[in-house]
Design an enzyme around this catalytic site. Structure first.
Site, mmCIF file in Angstrom:
data_model
loop_
_atom_site.group_PDB
_atom_site.id
_atom_site.type_symbol
_atom_site.label_atom_id
_atom_site.label_comp_id
_atom_site.label_asym_id
_atom_site.label_seq_id
_atom_site.Cartn_x
_atom_site.Cartn_y
_atom_site.Cartn_z
ATOM 1 N N PHE A 646 0.735 -1.218 -0.016
ATOM 2 C CA PHE A 646 -0.146 0.046 -0.074
ATOM 3 C C PHE A 646 0.813 1.219 -0.048
ATOM 4 O O PHE A 646 0.218 2.438 -0.261
ATOM 5 C CB PHE A 646 -0.927 -0.008 1.199
ATOM 6 C CG PHE A 646 -1.870 -1.142 1.104
ATOM 7 C CD1 PHE A 646 -2.927 -1.099 0.148
ATOM 8 C CD2 PHE A 646 -1.744 -2.165 2.027
ATOM 9 C CE1 PHE A 646 -3.820 -2.302 0.199
ATOM 10 C CE2 PHE A 646 -2.648 -3.279 2.139
ATOM 11 C CZ PHE A 646 -3.763 -3.273 1.088
ATOM 12 N N SER A 647 2.274 1.297 0.156
ATOM 13 C CA SER A 647 2.923 2.293 0.357
ATOM 14 C C SER A 647 4.427 2.149 -0.551
ATOM 15 O O SER A 647 4.802 1.037 -0.745
ATOM 16 C CB SER A 647 3.151 2.751 1.754
ATOM 17 O OG SER A 647 2.344 2.240 2.710
ATOM 18 N N LYS A 663 6.752 8.053 3.522
ATOM 19 C CA LYS A 663 5.854 7.052 3.023
ATOM 20 C C LYS A 663 4.796 7.492 2.357
ATOM 21 O O LYS A 663 4.007 8.270 2.835
ATOM 22 C CB LYS A 663 5.439 6.291 4.183
ATOM 23 C CG LYS A 663 4.429 5.264 3.929
ATOM 24 C CD LYS A 663 4.001 4.288 4.763
ATOM 25 C CE LYS A 663 3.118 4.691 5.817
ATOM 26 N NZ LYS A 663 3.089 3.566 6.925
ATOM 27 N N ASP A 762 -2.140 -5.885 9.811
ATOM 28 C CA ASP A 762 -1.502 -7.153 9.839
ATOM 29 C C ASP A 762 -0.047 -6.799 9.956
ATOM 30 O O ASP A 762 0.255 -5.768 10.112
ATOM 31 C CB ASP A 762 -1.714 -7.667 8.017
ATOM 32 C CG ASP A 762 -1.779 -9.055 8.199
ATOM 33 O OD1 ASP A 762 -1.215 -9.826 9.259
ATOM 34 O OD2 ASP A 762 -2.394 -9.934 7.448
#
Ligand code: NAG
Ligand code: NAG
Ligand code: NAG
Ligand code: NAG
Ligand code: NAG
Ligand code: NAG
Ligand code: NAG
Ligand code: NAG
Ligand code: NAG
Length: 896
Positions: A646-647, A663, A762
């Site tokens: 995601f980053s 990020k 997670d």
């Protein structure tokens, strides 16, 4: 009235004169005991920092009094970083004490005088010393006439229990789990036989299960898992009449399962997995149970016809036995998880005699045959379906497309023929993993496959599929495997959009044309397999992270040092968007170097962009971010340090010389849900106020309409990259151990956070960053609020505290085995559970050094195995994991 005015005046006067006066109703001896405790605790920890010694002790954090404040009855100093035990004897000067909780501290001993003095407190009901570093043998308890609950779990106690608890006549709840106790299971636990909860898990107890414990008629919970118990399960255990939970997992129990157990009408859960039980499963076992785990034994015979029809049955695991015959009808209305993998079951796919709530069905690695029935749609709640490695055949029924909740479909290694039904591809839009490799499927792949928006792994290798390769789903991440088929035509340029893809296997097909230069854009790629095709032209230059195999393409030319392909136009466009945001962010990003959060806002016609410095309580330096420079750095691809799902992380060097990691949270595919800026800023400030060396805490931010840029102190890279080959560094065991402890501490900190627990979306080796080779930091703590849990990067462990501990267990296993946890994280977990030789488990790169290292690694495996327990309740909490890991070092000295 007159009088009361005078009295009040006198009180005020007294207060002004002698500040030391305590306005408490407590008896003087209780005040003085608390004052002594205060002195010691205050010197030792921060727990009462904001509390005045002269205030009423009943108002102190963790001190509980009767409603009229006349006596103290509870003291709770849990999770307070206390390392001194000196205050304990003073506690015993409070004769009205009912409960003492000092769990999750760093106590290493209990003064002997504590036991003699506190034994005389007639009303003391509860003692909780769990999660400390208490070392030594158990003291013999005298007195304590009302003690009902004793919790010494997760410490370093050793030796035998024997008769030491015999005098605790009121004892109801005993937890001695996670220590190094040895000898036989104690059977003298209070002469009045009041025991209700009896936990001895994860010790070194040996010998047989004593049938005498049936004298505890009120016993509700037994947990003897993870010991060295042998012999068989006594038939007499069927006499318990109140037992609800019996856990005997991970021992060496043998013999059969007594049918008498089915007589216990109160039993909800029975787990005896990982023993060497043999014989067949008796009838009636699930008449009352909701959870039954008998996996990893040597059970034989057929599955009783009534076993899958228990009225309360919710969870059943029979995998890794030698069961044979057919799978009986699934008659339970509540059954959610059914694991039957790795047996010798035959016959056809089970039928559901009632509407099934089944969510997880694993029957892989058996000998099932016949076709998948057409009325499969009954199982419409299925989330995972794994029938891999059987003898199933025929065509795949279109009704598979009715299983619209499916996330994982694994039909690998069967004999399915014909085409892939378009329904599978059109309707299963939650699918994350599709594996139908190693079958006899033919025909082409429908173009709509690109719409499987959640798909992260596609395995179609070893079939007879043909046609051209269509555009693939852009979220593919783990692998795209089309190898060993009959695909022809060019490798499509569209594959270059799979920016998260790690493995691309197109080998052994009939692909022709050039290898698209755009493939060099695949920034997550580690393996590119193109062998045995008809490809031609020049092989583009891939980065050193990518293993490329182009063998067996006779027209392909490899040129050393050919120039990297041009940046594609799409990329250029993207960076100009970034640049326009940069201008705006930079325009508003000047307030720098303030102690408290300073937020500058800027509203433009098109973008609303804000930036700010976050409060950094324990940071040695105030962040000195030059937002303009930082935004320049993130507009330049060459500054990308690494990526996660995601980053993207950029390195940004400030004019001052300080380096930050920035990020960028992607906001494509509507995966990331951005809340309102205001709310996001509040959340970031909350995260920014955290302080822990093992958690990556943002120090500043820039928010635009579509993106979030978060700033962190610089770190080297992900644990995944450093542990698994990508860099030259080989992590030695001391570093790995420190990483294990550090990650666990970080997780414990987040879970025990005083503002309320922070649960990670997670946790995996890709979300753990390394500041140095033994200083890990947990990253992406902010994501839990931005991303729906189903899209998490590391596909194991749910977003719960216990799910995080599971994920932690997988990370520990990666550290010990050196194997990456690809696919479902539970593959590495299952693999470890299925291997009996340490030599096969421990990473040979680090374990050969010494016997001491091997023992320590083995001990860490034990901790990891506890973390990956199938049942969430059986997993230790993160605080206990820290303790257990620390124990693996110190306990060696007292062992054997
Ligand atoms: C607390 O610390 C002070 C100074 O560090 C010391 O003089 C005092 O004796 C300590 N008190 C206790 C109860 O340990
Ligand atoms: C306070 O309450 C306790 C019971 O909770 C009682 O035993 C005691 O007598 C009360 N004391 C006063 C001063 O009311
Ligand atoms: C179950 O209990 C009944 C009555 O208490 C008894 O007759 C029977 O033998 C028991 N069954 C087993 C298998 O122990
Ligand atoms: C189960 O194992 C025991 C030895 O542990 C053996 O004596 C017995 O015959 C076995 N029973 C069955 C049914 O295989
Ligand atoms: C398949 O099952 C057999 C036992 O039936 C077991 O030995 C083997 O390890 C299993 N294979 C896998 C991949 O789980
Ligand atoms: C299943 O296996 C048993 C032997 O274990 C055999 O007798 C039976 O015929 C098999 N059934 C099928 C449907 O293959
Ligand atoms: C696929 O295989 C089946 C036989 O299994 C055959 O009837 C069919 O024509 C094949 N289809 C294609 C497109 O090759
Ligand atoms: C792709 O699938 C084939 C067949 O299932 C398998 O043999 C191969 O190892 C897979 N490729 C990769 C890179 O895992
Ligand atoms: C990285 O960003 C800086 C701005 O911080 C820029 O000057 C530099 O050219 C970029 N590229 C590299 C490889 O550092």
């Amino acid at each position: 009235m007159h009088l009361s005015v005078i009295c009040n005046a006198a009180k005020v006067f007294a207060f002004m004169l002698c500040i030391d006066i305590v306005s408490s109703e407590l008896p003087a001896d209780q005040v003085s005991a608390m004052t002594s405790i205060y002195d010691i605790i205050h010197n030792n920890t921060a727990v009462w920092n904001s509390v005045s010694k002269t205030s009423d002790p009943c108002s102190w954090k963790g001190v509980g009094c009767t409603s009229n404040n006349s006596f103290i009855n509870t003291i709770s100093l849990k999770s307070s970083s206390i390392s001194t035990s000196e205050f304990l004897p003073f506690v015993c000067n409070i004769p009205t004490l009912e409960s003492l909780d000092v769990s999750n501290n760093q106590l290493s001993s209990i003064p002997y005088s504590f036991f003699t003095a506190c034994g005389e407190i007639s009303g003391l009901k509860e003692l909780d010393f769990s999660g400390n570093r208490l070392l030594g043998s158990l003291p013999t308890f005298y007195g304590f006439p009302m003690l009902e609950r004793l919790d010494f779990s997760a410490n370093r106690f050793f030796g035998e229990v024997g008769l030491k608890l015999e005098m605790l006549d009121s004892l109801k709840n005993l937890d001695l789990g996670w220590n190094r106790f040895r000898g036989k299971i104690p059977t003298n636990l209070g002469r009045m036989n009041r025991l209700e909860t009896f936990v001895l898990a994860a010790n070194l107890f040996r010998g047989e299960l004593p049938v005498e414990i049936t004298k505890y008629k009120n016993l509700r919970v037994i947990d003897f898992s993870q010991n060295h118990l042998s012999g068989s399960i006594p038939v007499g255990f069927g006499e318990f009449t109140k037992l609800e939970i019996m856990i005997l997992s991970f021992n060496s129990l043998s013999g059969g399962i007594p049918s008498s157990l089915s007589n216990i009408t109160t039993l909800r859960r029975f787990s005896s997995n990982r023993n060497t039980l043999n014989g067949s499963i008796p009838l009636g076992m699930t008449s009352f149970l909701s959870s039954l785990d008998l996996s990893y034994n040597g059970l034989t015979g057929g599955i009783p016809s009534d076993l899958l029809s228990g009225a309360n049955l919710d969870f059943l695991d029979l995998s890794f036995n030698d069961l044979e015959g057919p799978i009986p009808a699934i008659g339970s209305m509540k059954l959610n998880l059914l694991r039957l993998g790795s047996n010798s079951l035959n016959g056809t796919f089970p039928s559901a005699s009632l509407g099934s709530r089944l969510g997880y069905l694993y029957a892989d690695n058996n000998s099932l045959s016949g076709e998948i029935p057409l009325d499969l749609g009954v199982f419409k709640n299925l989330i995972h379906l794994n029938l891999a490695n059987n003898g199933l055949g025929g065509a795949l029924p279109p009704s598979l497309g009715d299983l619209t909740s499916l996330e994982v479909l694994n039909l690998e290694s069967n004999g399915f023929v014909g085409g892939i039904p378009p329904q599978i591809i059109l309707q299963l839009n939650r699918l994350e993993k599709l594996n139908i490799g190693r079958n006899l499927l033919n025909g082409s792949i429908t173009a709509s496959i690109g719409n499987l928006a959640s798909l992260m792994e596609l395995q179609l290798g070893s079939n007879q599929l043909s046609g051209e390769i269509p555009a693939m789903p852009e979220r593919l991440q783990i692998a795209l495997n089309l190898s060993h088929n009959l695909f022809h035509g060019p490798i499509p340029d569209s594959l270059s959009r799979l920016q998260n893809l790690q493995v691309l296997d197109l080998s052994n097909n009939r692909l022709s044309g050039a290898i698209p230069g755009l493939l060099t854009d695949l920034r997550s790629l580690t393996q590119l397999l193109l062998a045995n095709n008809n490809l031609s032209g020049v092989v583009p230059t891939f980065g050193s992270r990518v293993t490329v195999d182009t063998e067996g393409n006779k027209d392909l030319i490899c040129v050393r040092g050919n120039p990297a392909p041009e940046t594609p136009q799409g990329e250029r466009k993207k960076s100009s968007v970034v640049n326009s945001e940069v201008a705006i962010a930079a325009a508003c990003g000047f307030p720098v170097g303030l102690l408290i959060a300073v937020i500058a806002r800027f509203i433009s016609r098109m973008y609303r962009s804000i930036s700010g410095i976050l409060p950094a309580p324990n940071s040695i330096h105030t962040p000195n971010v030059d937002f303009k420079k930082a935004m320049e750095a993130v507009s330049d691809h060459s500054n990308i340090t690494f990526k996660t799902a995601f980053s993207t992380f950029y390195k940004a060097v400030m004019p001052s010389g300080t380096t930050y990691l920035v990020k960028k949270i992607k906001h494509t595919d509507k995966i990331v849900r951005f809340p309102q800026h205001k709310q996001l800023v509040e959340e970031l400030e909350h995260f920014g106020s955290l302080s822990n060396p093992n958690v990556m805490i943002p120090v500043a931010y820039v928010l635009t309409l579509r993106r979030a840029y978060l700033f962190y102190d610089f770190v080297r890279g992900t644990l995944y990259d450093i542990l698994h080959h990508r860099t030259g560094n080989k992590l030695d065991w001391p570093s790995r151990y420190n990483i294990a402890v550090g990650v666990s501490k970080g997780l414990a900190y987040l879970h025990e956070c005083t503002f309320g627990p922070i649960i990670l979306l997670d946790l995996c080796s890709k979300s753990i960053l390394l500041k140095s080779l033994d200083e890990p930091q947990i990253s992406d703590i902010e994501l839990c609020n931005l991303i729906p849990p189903s899209s998490s990067e590391c596909k194991y462990g749910s977003a719960t505290a216990a799910g995080n501990v599971y994920s932690l267990g997988v990370v520990l296993l990666e550290l010990v085995t050196g194997k990456p946890a690809v696919g479902d994280g539970d593959e590495v977990a299952k693999w470890v559970l299925s291997v009996s030789e340490w030599d096969q488990i421990l990473d040979s790169n680090v374990c050969e050094t010494s016997i001491g290292v091997r023992r320590e690694m083995a001990a860490v495996v034990e901790v990891a195995i506890a973390c990956v327990s199938v049942s969430p309740e059986m997993r230790p909490n993160a605080v206990n994991v820290v303790q257990m890991l620390l124990n693996t070092r110190q306990s060696d000295a007292v062992e054997d």
